[in-house]
Structure formats: structure tokens, C-alpha cells
Design an enzyme around this catalytic site. Structure first.
Site, PDB file in Angstrom:
ATOM      1  N   ARG A 110       0.854  -1.182   0.000  1.00  0.00           N
ATOM      2  CA  ARG A 110       0.000   0.000   0.000  1.00  0.00           C
ATOM      3  C   ARG A 110       0.894   1.237   0.000  1.00  0.00           C
ATOM      4  NH1 ARG A 110      -4.142   0.371   4.866  1.00  0.00           N
ATOM      5  NH2 ARG A 110      -2.132   0.535   5.955  1.00  0.00           N
TER       6      ARG A 110
ATOM      7  N   HIS B 217      11.121 -22.996  16.332  1.00  0.00           N
ATOM      8  CA  HIS B 217      12.561 -23.231  16.221  1.00  0.00           C
ATOM      9  C   HIS B 217      13.048 -24.374  17.115  1.00  0.00           C
ATOM     10  CE1 HIS B 217      12.448 -19.676  13.922  1.00  0.00           C
ATOM     11  NE2 HIS B 217      12.702 -18.794  14.856  1.00  0.00           N
TER      12      HIS B 217
END
Length: 514
Positions: A68, A267
Site C-alpha cells: 500500500r 525453532h
């Protein structure tokens, strides 16, 4: 054909034409949503340039930015140029940049604007004709998860998600993959309702790190490690991801999420799975995933979470010679926030290999140093034929895989101290990537983006792994949510709250200081 020959034949990480040459992406383009974010400018754009500089992208590769912003394509090119200059790993070469920049396009618009996506579809079709991208495009959603549904629906409505015959379309999504099991399932349903499962690439950038991949080589290419990689010899495993920074300007994202959702769910549980899994039949994606899913399915959550978990918030203190504020004083953090910046959990894996071996996972911000490591700590020798004084400085043997920042492996063992007396002390034998190889390791995003363009999925978790990880973390988060007491504070620059040390002390152990 021997099993080793079969494994080499089907290894998707190997180019069958030449074992020494990496694979090169065929005709393709990448559409990037969220080009104004830090991830795009600091990681993704530089990684794309580095791939081009290494000759791993096709000559007609194209990059389309969507945001945008009232930008021209020249404006977008300037953004990419500045990002590359500031953060690229490889040297800047004008001829590489010029060729890459010829494939840049920019489409302004919002995620809920059908006209913008229609223009995006026209842009992609034009690139197929002018750049020879062949209808092959990946859509990188470097955007908040709340926007995934809107973007996927627009990609479907505009026909962008549907490949023409002989081409492919893929979607790349960044973590977080939901904030609990229910939201993860909802997110998976949305994404896989538009793209088939094999076309969905969930990015966990830790899986692209060279040392994480080396964990598989360490275990399965060496006879010396695998015989002791089990409960007969291993006392416990510590998996640590420590950061020396605070939340920076991420309060809007971080507050309410916390360390466990941000790091442990993805992770650290992925590192646990790679550390504990059985040898796969091959390195094909489905074989790797099958073994990781077995491990995650076998993880047992302790019944007494008060004794098996710890969390805290960093307080003000000194770090790197500077005085820093505590978490509750960070701009944008809600007053009285109960979001943890440190989390530790004790898990066990109910398999024959790992029965009775605790896995300790911890992560935190504003800790003593930046480090990620996997420490496999071995049991003590059953008998030591020495006087007590000869071994009083002898600890436990350990194999430590350093994931970052100093990638490598350290082995800790006992050795005699030079002299007339028998005295045994811990020493280390160290392997470092930077010292052992002349080749520099690519950044994780280089590897992962290239794998997306190649359609190589071994390093990307499927929704089954994501959901299994949430099944592990959700009960812990639910328990923490019911606690009314104030979070333990820990000084910035230290190694976490006292309750984390108490967690280890209950088991007669202590945390490693990396």
C-alpha cells in the site's frame, strides 16, 4: 544397488549432474507481499540478490512487490537497491544488479482490493511473456497471519493461485503458524483450501542454517556418534536460543505472544525433532517429515508443570556497556503485562532411544550473549580409577552443536593436565565452519528461497508438524495463563530468572553457560 547408493540417488539436495554443483532455479518469478517490512528489506531482498550473484537464479527471474504505497517501479527498485547495499552477503556487482533490476515490478494496493489483484495478475502474465518466467510464480506472504486468509482468497479469485498446464504456483508463509492449535488448524485450512499441500512452504529460517543441516551429517555420516546417541549414554540434552537484544520496536507483535510461542513452538521443537529422530530412509521430504513427526508425537509433557517449566521478564540492567530498560518499560508494552521474555521447559520423549532422557529447552531476550546451540550431555563414566582429587575439575562429556553465531561443533572431554601428577580436567576439541572450509555459508533465507523456487521441500515443516508442536505447547500456555503471580524478573545481561535455575537444580543439573 547398495543402500548407500540408493540414498545418494534419491537425495534431493544433490544435483545428479555434478555432485559439486548446486542446483539452479528454472524460469520463475517471486511476488512479495509485505515489501515494506524489516524482514523483506533486511533478509529477503538481499538473499535474492545474493542468489543472483551466485548464478543460482535464471536470467529472466522477476520480482514483483505488492504494498500500500504510491510507488513507481523506480521507487521500488531504489528500495531493493538500498536493502541490497546495506545487507547483502556477497559483493555488489553492477552487471548482476542491472540484469536483476530489469525484472522488478511494483503493484500498489491493499489486500482487500480486487482491482489491485487483477492488476497483479496482468503484471504476472506480462512477465511470462516479456521475461520468460513460464507461468512459474511463488507468492511470499511476509505479512501478519491475520491477512493470510484475505490474500489467499484474492489470489484464488484472480486466478493467480491456479497454474497453467506445465507450470507451478507456490505460496510461502512465515511464522507464526497460528497462536495455538485451533488457530493453526484454521490457518492451515485457509491456505490449503487455495494451494495444494505440496505447494505450501512454511518458512522456519532456522532449518535453512548450515549447522542445522550439518546435524544430520554429524549423526548419520559418522560411526563415532550414532552408537552413543541414546539413553544408554546420554544424560540429558539442552537446546538454547539466547538473544542479547530486547524486543526493540516489536512490542505490537511480541506483547501477548511471548518467548514460548515465538521460539519454542517452532525453532526449538524443530531442533529437538532433528536431534532425536531416527535415521530416515532417505533425505526425501516425506521421509524426513515422517521421522520428525514420530518424535513430536512421542514428546511427553510433564504432569507437574510448576516444576518442569519456568518463565520470566527481563528487568533493567547493563548490557554491552549500556544501561537498558526492562520489558515493562519498553515503548508499547502494556502496563502489568504478563508476557514472558524468557521461557524454559523440560520435556521427555517416550521412545526406546530416549526413554528417561530429559530435553531442556530455553529461550530468552536480554541474556548474556547471542547464541543458539544443542548440547548433548553424556553420562559420567561408570567407574573412574583415579583419586577424587585427580578428577575434581572434571565435568561431563558433551557434544555441542553451535547453530549461531559461531557455527560449528565442540566436543568436551577429559584430558590429563601436563605434569608429574595425575590430574584430569575438561578440554574441548573444536570444529568451526569459518576455519575448516574456504566456502562461506549462505544465509538461511538464500537456501530457503532457492528451495522454494526449485520445489525442494525437505526443510519446510508441513501442517502435521505445526499441529503436533502446538499440541505440546498449548497445555503449557494454558497452565501459565491460569497463574496469577507476577513473573520472575531477571537482570538484563544475565542468564535468566532464578526459577529456571531451580528447574535444573531439582534434577541435580545446571544450565550450560555458552
Amino acid at each position: 544397488m547398495s543402500p548407500a547408493q540408493v540414498s545418494r540417488q534419491h537425495n534431493p539436495l544433490r544435483d545428479p549432474r555434478d555432485k559439486r554443483l548446486p542446483k539452479i532455479a528454472g524460469p520463475c518469478g517471486l511476488v512479495m507481499f509485505g515489501v515494506t517490512g524489516d524482514l523483506a528489506t533486511k533478509k529477503l531482498m538481499p538473499a535474492i540478490y545474493d542468489l543472483a550473484n551466485r548464478g543460482l537464479l535464471p536470467p529472466g527471474f522477476s520480482l514483483v512487490g505488492f504494498a500500500r504505497r504510491d510507488w513507481s517501479e523506480q521507487d521500488f527498485g531504489k528500495i531493493v537497491h538500498d536493502a541490497v547495499k546495506a545487507h547483502a552477503r556477497t559483493p555488489f556487482r553492477e552487471e548482476v544488479w542491472r540484469n536483476l533490476a530489469e525484472g522488478f515490478r511494483f503493484v500498489p494496493g491493499t489486500f482487500d482490493d480486487p482491482a489491485a489483484f487483477d492488476l497483479l495478475a496482468e503484471t504476472v502474465a506480462d512477465l511470462d511473456a516479456s521475461r520468460g518466467t513460464g507461468g512459474n510464480h511463488a507468492f511470499y506472504l511476509s505479512i501478519p497471519p491475520g491477512s493470510f486468509s484475505t490474500v489467499c482468497e484474492q489470489l484464488q479469485r484472480s486466478g493467480l493461485s491456479e497454474p497453467s498446464r506445465g507450470s507451478w504456483r507456490r505460496v510461502v508463509i512465515e511464522k507464526p503458524f497460528g497462536h495455538d492449535l485451533a488457530s493453526a488448524r484454521q490457518l492451515n485450512a485457509v491456505v490449503e483450501g487455495v494451494f495444494p499441500p505440496d505447494a505450501v512452504f512454511r518458512i522456519d529460517h532456522y532449518l535453512g542454517k548450515e549447522t542445522v543441516q550439518n546435524l544430520l551429517a554429524l549423526r548419520f555420516a559418522n560411526q563415532m556418534f550414532e552408537p552413543i546417541w541414546n539413553a544408554n549414554y546420554v544424560d540429558h540434552v539442552q537446546i538454547t536460543m539466547a538473544e542479547d537484544i530486547g524486543i526493540g520496536g516489536r512490542a505490537g507483535y511480541y506483547d501477548g505472544i511471548g518467548a514460548a510461542r515465538d521460539v519454542i513452538q517452532n525453532h526449538l521443537l524443530q531442533l529437538l525433532a532433528l536431534t532425536a529422530m531416527e535415521e530416515p530412509v532417505s533425505f526425501r521430504a516425506d521421509h524426513l517429515r515422517a521421522e520428525k513427526e514420530k518424535v513430536l508425537s512421542a514428546v511427553r509433557i510433564p504432569k507437574d508443570l510448576a516444576r518442569a517449566t519456568a518463565r520470566g521478564q527481563y528487568a533493567e540492567g547493563w548490557q554491552g556497556g549500556e544501561q537498558v530498560v526492562g520489558y515493562l518499560q519498553e515503548k508499547g508494552v502494556a502496563s502489568g503485562s504478563t508476557t514472558e521474555t524468557y521461557a524454559a521447559v523440560r520435556l521427555e520423549i517416550d521412545t526406546r532411544r530416549w526413554a528417561g532422557v530429559p530435553f531442556y529447552l530455553r529461550t530468552g531476550k536480554r541474556l548474556g550473549k547471542r547464541v543458539t546451540e544443542i548440547a548433548v550431555v553424556l553420562k559420567r563414566a561408570p567407574h573412574l580409577p583415579f583419586n577424587d582429587t585427580a578428577t575434581e575439575e572434571l565435568g561431563q562429556n558433551a557434544i555441542v552443536i553451535r547453530v549461531q553465531p559461531d557455527e560449528g561443533v565442540t566436543i568436551r572431554f577429559g584430558s590429563k593436565v601436563p605434569g608429574n601428577q595425575m590430574e584430569v580436567r575438561d578440554v574441548t576439541m573444536d570444529f568451526g565452519y569459518g576455519r575448516a572450509f574456504t566456502e562461506s555459508s549462505p544465509e538461511a533465507y538464500e537456501r530457503l528461497i532457492l528451495d522454494v523456487l526449485l520445489g525442494e521441500p525437505p526443510l519446510f515443516p508441513r501442517h502435521e508438524e505445526v499441529e503436533l508442536s502446538w499440541q505440546i505447547l498449548d497445555p503449557i500456555e494454558d497452565y501459565w495463563a491460569r497463574q496469577s503471580r507476577r513473573l520472575d524478573q531477571y537482570a538484563s545481561g544475565g542468564w535468566g530468572p532464578r526459577c529456571a535455575d531451580e528447574l535444573m537444580a531439582r534434577d541435580g543439573r545446571e544450565w550450560r553457560i555458552p
